[in-house]
Design a protein around this motif. Sequence first.
Motif, PDB file in Angstrom:
ATOM      1  N   GLU A 146       0.834  -1.209   0.000  1.00 24.86           N
ATOM      2  CA  GLU A 146       0.000   0.000   0.000  1.00 24.86           C
ATOM      3  C   GLU A 146       0.867   1.257   0.000  1.00 24.86           C
ATOM      4  N   LYS A 147       1.898   1.273   0.812  1.00 26.07           N
ATOM      5  CA  LYS A 147       2.763   2.446   0.915  1.00 26.07           C
ATOM      6  C   LYS A 147       3.472   2.745  -0.405  1.00 26.07           C
ATOM      7  N   PHE A 148       3.940   1.700  -1.077  1.00 23.89           N
ATOM      8  CA  PHE A 148       4.739   1.886  -2.283  1.00 23.89           C
ATOM      9  C   PHE A 148       3.929   1.751  -3.561  1.00 23.89           C
ATOM     10  N   SER A 149       2.606   1.486  -3.413  1.00 25.68           N
ATOM     11  CA  SER A 149       1.699   1.363  -4.564  1.00 25.68           C
ATOM     12  C   SER A 149       2.213   0.347  -5.584  1.00 25.68           C
ATOM     13  N   LYS A 150       2.685  -0.780  -5.078  1.00 29.45           N
ATOM     14  CA  LYS A 150       3.199  -1.818  -5.967  1.00 29.45           C
ATOM     15  C   LYS A 150       3.089  -3.165  -5.269  1.00 29.45           C
ATOM     16  N   LYS A 151       2.765  -4.204  -6.035  1.00 26.91           N
ATOM     17  CA  LYS A 151       2.633  -5.542  -5.482  1.00 26.91           C
ATOM     18  C   LYS A 151       4.000  -6.113  -5.134  1.00 26.91           C
ATOM     19  N   GLY A 152       4.104  -6.679  -3.936  1.00 24.46           N
ATOM     20  CA  GLY A 152       5.328  -7.334  -3.520  1.00 24.46           C
ATOM     21  C   GLY A 152       5.163  -8.844  -3.526  1.00 24.46           C
ATOM     22  N   LEU A 153       6.261  -9.522  -3.325  1.00 25.49           N
ATOM     23  CA  LEU A 153       6.259 -10.983  -3.319  1.00 25.49           C
ATOM     24  C   LEU A 153       7.035 -11.453  -2.098  1.00 25.49           C
ATOM     25  N   MET A 154       6.391 -12.225  -1.224  1.00 30.74           N
ATOM     26  CA  MET A 154       7.070 -12.770  -0.059  1.00 30.74           C
ATOM     27  C   MET A 154       8.102 -13.793  -0.524  1.00 30.74           C
ATOM     28  N   PHE A 155       9.360 -13.535  -0.182  1.00 30.96           N
ATOM     29  CA  PHE A 155      10.465 -14.310  -0.726  1.00 30.96           C
ATOM     30  C   PHE A 155      11.409 -14.676   0.419  1.00 30.96           C
ATOM     31  N   LEU A 156      11.456 -15.944   0.779  1.00 31.37           N
ATOM     32  CA  LEU A 156      12.331 -16.427   1.842  1.00 31.37           C
ATOM     33  C   LEU A 156      13.648 -16.884   1.229  1.00 31.37           C
ATOM     34  N   VAL A 157      14.766 -16.371   1.763  1.00 34.28           N
ATOM     35  CA  VAL A 157      16.040 -16.624   1.085  1.00 34.28           C
ATOM     36  C   VAL A 157      17.145 -17.026   2.049  1.00 34.28           C
ATOM     37  N   ALA A 280      16.174 -24.326   6.707  1.00 33.45           N
ATOM     38  CA  ALA A 280      17.040 -23.144   6.853  1.00 33.45           C
ATOM     39  C   ALA A 280      16.566 -22.200   7.941  1.00 33.45           C
ATOM     40  N   TYR A 281      16.067 -22.723   9.053  1.00 35.19           N
ATOM     41  CA  TYR A 281      15.404 -21.864  10.034  1.00 35.19           C
ATOM     42  C   TYR A 281      16.328 -20.798  10.607  1.00 35.19           C
ATOM     43  N   GLU A 282      17.516 -21.158  11.071  1.00 34.55           N
ATOM     44  CA  GLU A 282      18.363 -20.215  11.778  1.00 34.55           C
ATOM     45  C   GLU A 282      18.949 -19.138  10.873  1.00 34.55           C
ATOM     46  N   GLU A 283      19.119 -19.450   9.587  1.00 38.34           N
ATOM     47  CA  GLU A 283      19.755 -18.486   8.689  1.00 38.34           C
ATOM     48  C   GLU A 283      18.779 -17.860   7.699  1.00 38.34           C
ATOM     49  N   GLY A 284      17.511 -18.227   7.753  1.00 37.21           N
ATOM     50  CA  GLY A 284      16.547 -17.746   6.783  1.00 37.21           C
ATOM     51  C   GLY A 284      16.219 -16.272   6.936  1.00 37.21           C
ATOM     52  N   VAL A 285      15.957 -15.633   5.797  1.00 38.24           N
ATOM     53  CA  VAL A 285      15.606 -14.213   5.761  1.00 38.24           C
ATOM     54  C   VAL A 285      14.358 -14.029   4.915  1.00 38.24           C
ATOM     55  N   ASN A 286      13.439 -13.213   5.397  1.00 39.92           N
ATOM     56  CA  ASN A 286      12.236 -12.863   4.641  1.00 39.92           C
ATOM     57  C   ASN A 286      12.505 -11.570   3.886  1.00 39.92           C
ATOM     58  N   TYR A 287      12.428 -11.632   2.559  1.00 39.32           N
ATOM     59  CA  TYR A 287      12.680 -10.460   1.716  1.00 39.32           C
ATOM     60  C   TYR A 287      11.427 -10.178   0.896  1.00 39.32           C
ATOM     61  N   GLN A 315      20.820 -14.943  14.910  1.00 37.70           N
ATOM     62  CA  GLN A 315      21.413 -15.224  13.602  1.00 37.70           C
ATOM     63  C   GLN A 315      20.523 -14.796  12.446  1.00 37.70           C
ATOM     64  N   SER A 316      19.225 -15.112  12.499  1.00 39.24           N
ATOM     65  CA  SER A 316      18.338 -14.767  11.393  1.00 39.24           C
ATOM     66  C   SER A 316      18.236 -13.255  11.222  1.00 39.24           C
ATOM     67  N   PHE A 317      18.224 -12.511  12.343  1.00 42.11           N
ATOM     68  CA  PHE A 317      18.156 -11.055  12.236  1.00 42.11           C
ATOM     69  C   PHE A 317      19.453 -10.499  11.650  1.00 42.11           C
ATOM     70  N   THR A 318      20.583 -11.051  12.099  1.00 45.59           N
ATOM     71  CA  THR A 318      21.871 -10.628  11.544  1.00 45.59           C
ATOM     72  C   THR A 318      21.932 -10.908  10.049  1.00 45.59           C
ATOM     73  N   GLU A 319      21.452 -12.091   9.658  1.00 44.73           N
ATOM     74  CA  GLU A 319      21.412 -12.437   8.233  1.00 44.73           C
ATOM     75  C   GLU A 319      20.519 -11.461   7.475  1.00 44.73           C
ATOM     76  N   ALA A 320      19.416 -11.037   8.106  1.00 41.66           N
ATOM     77  CA  ALA A 320      18.506 -10.089   7.452  1.00 41.66           C
ATOM     78  C   ALA A 320      19.204  -8.760   7.192  1.00 41.66           C
ATOM     79  N   ILE A 321      20.021  -8.320   8.135  1.00 43.92           N
ATOM     80  CA  ILE A 321      20.760  -7.072   7.951  1.00 43.92           C
ATOM     81  C   ILE A 321      21.720  -7.185   6.772  1.00 43.92           C
ATOM     82  N   PHE A 322      22.538  -8.218   6.777  1.00 43.55           N
ATOM     83  CA  PHE A 322      23.568  -8.322   5.746  1.00 43.55           C
ATOM     84  C   PHE A 322      22.989  -8.720   4.386  1.00 43.55           C
ATOM     85  N   THR A 323      21.848  -9.403   4.384  1.00 44.08           N
ATOM     86  CA  THR A 323      21.173  -9.671   3.110  1.00 44.08           C
ATOM     87  C   THR A 323      20.661  -8.370   2.504  1.00 44.08           C
ATOM     88  N   ALA A 324      20.085  -7.503   3.331  1.00 44.34           N
ATOM     89  CA  ALA A 324      19.606  -6.203   2.842  1.00 44.34           C
ATOM     90  C   ALA A 324      20.755  -5.382   2.268  1.00 44.34           C
TER      91      ALA A 324
END
Length: 363
Positions: A146-157, A280-287, A315-324
């Motif tokens: 809604e904020k970006f006026s564009k459809k996103g896709l839930m992508f676990l990586v 991949a629970y401990e290292e998974g990131v939601n993008y 670990q997952s939060f740290t991975e989320a930072i460095f993935t971003a």
Amino acid sequence: MSPKNHKVRVGISIGDFNGIGPEIIMKSLKDKTITDFFTPVIFGSGKLFTYQKNIFKLNLNFNYVNEASQAQAGKLNMVNLTKDNVNVELGVPTEESTKMAIDSLEAATEALMKGDIDVLVTAPINKDEMVKMGFKHAGHTGYFEEKFSKKGLMFLVTEDLKVAVSTHHIPISQIAENISKEKIKKQIRVLNQTLIEDFCVQKPKIAVLGLNPHAGDGGVIGNEEIEIISPAIQELSDNGVLAFGPFPADSFFQPNKYKNFDAVLAMYHDQGLAPFKTLAYEEGVNYTAGLPFIRTSPDHGVAYDIAGKNIADEQSFTEAIFTAIKIFKNRSEYGELMSTRLQPRKVAVDNGIDEDLPEETEA
């Protein structure tokens, strides 16, 4: 500045502070050298984080600012959303913790859209409690769409496993009516582009799962594969997109199968997330793919049951930072590459007519 040399400004929304959000945020930032790699900008409360860092015996010093544009490189920056005392009740959601989760998310999103931060990493929220307080979405994805006026896709990586889902937080009974050939085609195109642009995969191979058991078994257990999913795959394949399937979901997530593909599109939430979190629970990131801005999060929830016990794994939060950060740099370099491709230029020729010719390059 080259994206290779730019110190990425990482915005962080704190989620529900009565869960494990502040704990995993601070544990991810506890290394004294962390600010050599990026500039953290937390949207929260100084008094809250001071209280919780003492609980977890973490030696962190925050640079308090009024807005993200004032953040300084080399410091742990905190946009102080309130100077009032905060009532912490670890392990249970409260009206106060829910309100701050909303305020933090909205302030961080505003800073992202203004360009005061480069990427956003979101700590876990309590969706039910936020909806009760007027939040209109069943999760982050719908909010950003809604904020970006564009459809996103839930992508676990992760590095080796990447799974997107066609439908997000909806009841199982509504899944079939929420898939269509055009929707799946758009999602595969988004997946294809994000693999190229954000993950540096030159020719992505995408596996698509069926909706029904055994991918419909030729129509015996449902027709969605025949009428919707297969035609979508075929049309994209005819246009050069390397999409394959539909594959039966129950046997797909074996190493000798999923590792042959760069990403997987599942038809619904648990079909994709159950195997992903198992593998991949401990290292998974939601993008959230397909948006003009970069947002990641850990692949777990608020975990009230362990809040305050100092046992949450960051670990997952740290991975989320460095993935971003990695996606930001990949996307920036891709943009530079596209903008510097050979451009036609006007040159004079003997007949006096200008023609478009490419720039000459040395062999």
